[in-house]
Scaffold this active site. Structure first.
Site, PDB file in Angstrom:
ATOM      1  N   HIS A  30       0.885  -1.250  -0.100  1.00 17.41           N
ATOM      2  CA  HIS A  30       0.038  -0.044  -0.024  1.00 17.41           C
ATOM      3  C   HIS A  30       1.066   1.288  -0.139  1.00 17.41           C
ATOM      4  CE1 HIS A  30      -2.331   3.336   1.927  1.00 17.41           C
ATOM      5  NE2 HIS A  30      -3.543   2.508   1.394  1.00 17.41           N
ATOM      6  N   PRO A  31       0.408   2.375  -0.620  1.00 21.91           N
ATOM      7  CA  PRO A  31       1.303   3.718  -0.861  1.00 21.91           C
ATOM      8  C   PRO A  31       1.737   4.326   0.384  1.00 21.91           C
ATOM      9  CG  PRO A  31      -0.708   3.887  -1.994  1.00 21.91           C
ATOM     10  CD  PRO A  31      -0.860   2.446  -1.263  1.00 21.91           C
ATOM     11  N   VAL A  32       1.361   3.637   1.653  1.00 19.57           N
ATOM     12  CA  VAL A  32       2.271   4.283   3.122  1.00 19.57           C
ATOM     13  C   VAL A  32       3.312   3.422   3.240  1.00 19.57           C
ATOM     14  CG1 VAL A  32       0.339   5.537   3.916  1.00 19.57           C
ATOM     15  CG2 VAL A  32       0.552   3.138   4.738  1.00 19.57           C
ATOM     16  N   LYS A  33       3.411   2.148   2.756  1.00 22.13           N
ATOM     17  CA  LYS A  33       4.316   1.136   3.070  1.00 22.13           C
ATOM     18  C   LYS A  33       5.568   1.505   2.628  1.00 22.13           C
ATOM     19  CE  LYS A  33       0.827  -0.652   5.583  1.00 22.13           C
ATOM     20  NZ  LYS A  33      -0.110  -1.849   5.425  1.00 22.13           N
ATOM     21  N   THR A  34       6.588   0.452   2.698  1.00 19.45           N
ATOM     22  CA  THR A  34       7.872   1.029   2.393  1.00 19.45           C
ATOM     23  C   THR A  34       8.162   0.783   0.954  1.00 19.45           C
ATOM     24  OG1 THR A  34       8.793   0.328   4.698  1.00 19.45           O
ATOM     25  CG2 THR A  34      10.372  -0.002   2.960  1.00 19.45           C
TER      26      THR A  34
END
Ligand SMILES: *Cc1c(COP(=O)(O)O)cnc(C)c1O
Length: 407
Positions: free
Chosen positions: A197-201
């Site tokens: 997901h976009p907040v993940k690394t």
């Protein structure tokens, strides 16, 4: 490499993607090609995950929640089974268990790190009202749960382990005197799940993966991902339908030995994932440097504000920079602090509301008390951390915290 222009980064969210020109080029190349799904970019991305995690098999899928659900299905979790899930996690870890019809037994967590350890696992086992089949440790913020200890206990209790590494791609765990090993290498757990997901690394828009060293589990994960279908000659059972008069498999033929879903991931997503995963070392190094800068600047802030307790058995690839704040002593509520920080252009977030407090689970399991998880929740706040930040952004956040807390 040039970052794709964002309007001058005046608002600092708690996390965000870093997309560069080569990521965009990788995606557009797929759009000009022959395969939009189930093509070579998917296989290449899976190979890259195997390389990074040192696992034998990787199954890429639609998102991290699908990865958890696939893993739960591959363990044959179902009605009458139970799985232990730490309460400090995102909803999806527990929901994946319920989606199979199995029941969740919530475990407490360390009030200082948010991690589940053997003490919490033992307590949850004692509270379970029937046989427990699996445990799902969560590597919160990118710190590893103590997999060596948990796997020893799980083995003794005949529990399978699915570790939720949505926060922990690139993290390395330690076991005894062994060299540090990548999370997801499949040595101590049956399966490990990831989210992109976009907040993940590593980001794919939406995306996920499961790693395992078991060929049997890998085959089942791949089948569940696509309608329970297979074309593998070794898996075919219905020989009368499968073969033509010369004994060759009919060209249209497929079989469904068990129920499945459509949790496939597109080549478009995997092209982005592949381009991103090549940058993992750079992203992790940057996240570590930013976290260390926070650590230094916050060191004189204790005991009012302190970073979550560092786990001893891990080299974390920080996904979140979480601190614990004594709001009572600070004389400000968390909501007021978050609002004041937002007004100064700083986004923060709370990871997580303990899942056992969700109405759905309270209705199902009654009101239970998990004091470690609740104490962690009462004090935690995630400060901005993402690879597009610079050290002066960290300084801006810490200055704003000083300002809002009047210290
Ligand atoms: C993000 C996340 C998930 C779910 O991943 P999605 O890709 O958003 O479905 C599961 N577990 C944890 C701990 C997460 O942070």
């Amino acid at each position: 490499m040039r970052e794709v222009t964002h309007p001058a980064m005046s608002f600092l969210p708690y996390g965000r993607q870093l997309i560069e020109e080569d990521d965009i080029a990788a995606v557009t190349a797929v759009l000009r090609g022959d395969w939009l799904t189930t093509g070579p970019a998917v296989a290449a991305f899976e190979a890259a995950i195997c390389e990074v995690t040192e696992a034998r098999y990787a199954i890429a899928c639609a998102n991290g929640t699908a990865a958890l659900h696939l893993a739960a299905l591959a363990l044959d979790l179902g009605p009458g089974d139970r799985a232990i899930v730490p309460s400090v996690t995102f909803l999806a870890t527990a929901n994946a268990v319920r989606l199979t019809g199995a029941e969740v037994v919530f475990a407490d967590c360390c009030p200082h790190s948010g991690l589940m350890d053997n003490e919490h696992l033992t307590d949850a086992l004692a509270r379970a009202d029937g046989p427990v089949k699996a445990v799902m440790p969560v590597h919160l913020a990118g710190q590893c749960t103590d997999l060596a200890k948990i796997s020893a206990l799980a083995k003794a209790q005949d529990l399978a382990i699915i570790d939720d590494a949505a926060h922990a791609i690139g993290s390395r765990y330690l076991k005894g005197n062994d060299a540090a090993k990548p999370i997801g290498d499949g040595r101590l757990t049956e399966m490990t799940t990831f989210s992109f997901h976009p907040v993940k690394t590593i980001v794919m828009g939406e995306g996920g993966a499961v790693t395992t060293n078991s060929r049997e589990l890998a085959e089942r994960l791949a089948r569940f991902r696509s309608h329970g279908m297979t074309r593998d000659p070794e898996q075919l059972r219905n020989t009368a339908l499968a073969y033509d008069e010369q004994g060759k498999i009919n060209p249209w033929y497929y079989e469904m030995p068990e129920m499945g879903l459509n949790y496939r991931v597109t080549d478009i997503q995997c092209a982005l994932g592949l381009s991103q995963i090549k940058k993992l070392t750079r992203f992790v190094t940057k996240r570590r440097a930013l976290a260390e800068h926070y650590d230094r600047l916050l060191s004189d802030f204790a005991p009012l504000v302190r970073p979550i307790t560092r786990s001893q058995n891990c080299e974390p690839a920080w996904h979140l920079y979480a601190v614990l704040i004594d709001f009572e002593a600070a004389g400000i509520s968390r909501a007021a602090l978050m609002q004041q920080l937002t007004a100064q252009g700083i986004g923060t977030q709370v990871h997580y509301i303990p899942v056992h407090l969700q109405p759905y689970y309270q209705e199902r399991y009654g009101t239970i008390s998990l004091p470690g998880a609740e104490s962690y929740y009462a004090r935690t706040l995630s400060l901005p951390l993402f690879p597009g930040m610079e050290t002066d952004d960290v300084e801006r956040v810490v200055d704003a915290l000083h300002d809002c807390l009047n210290v």
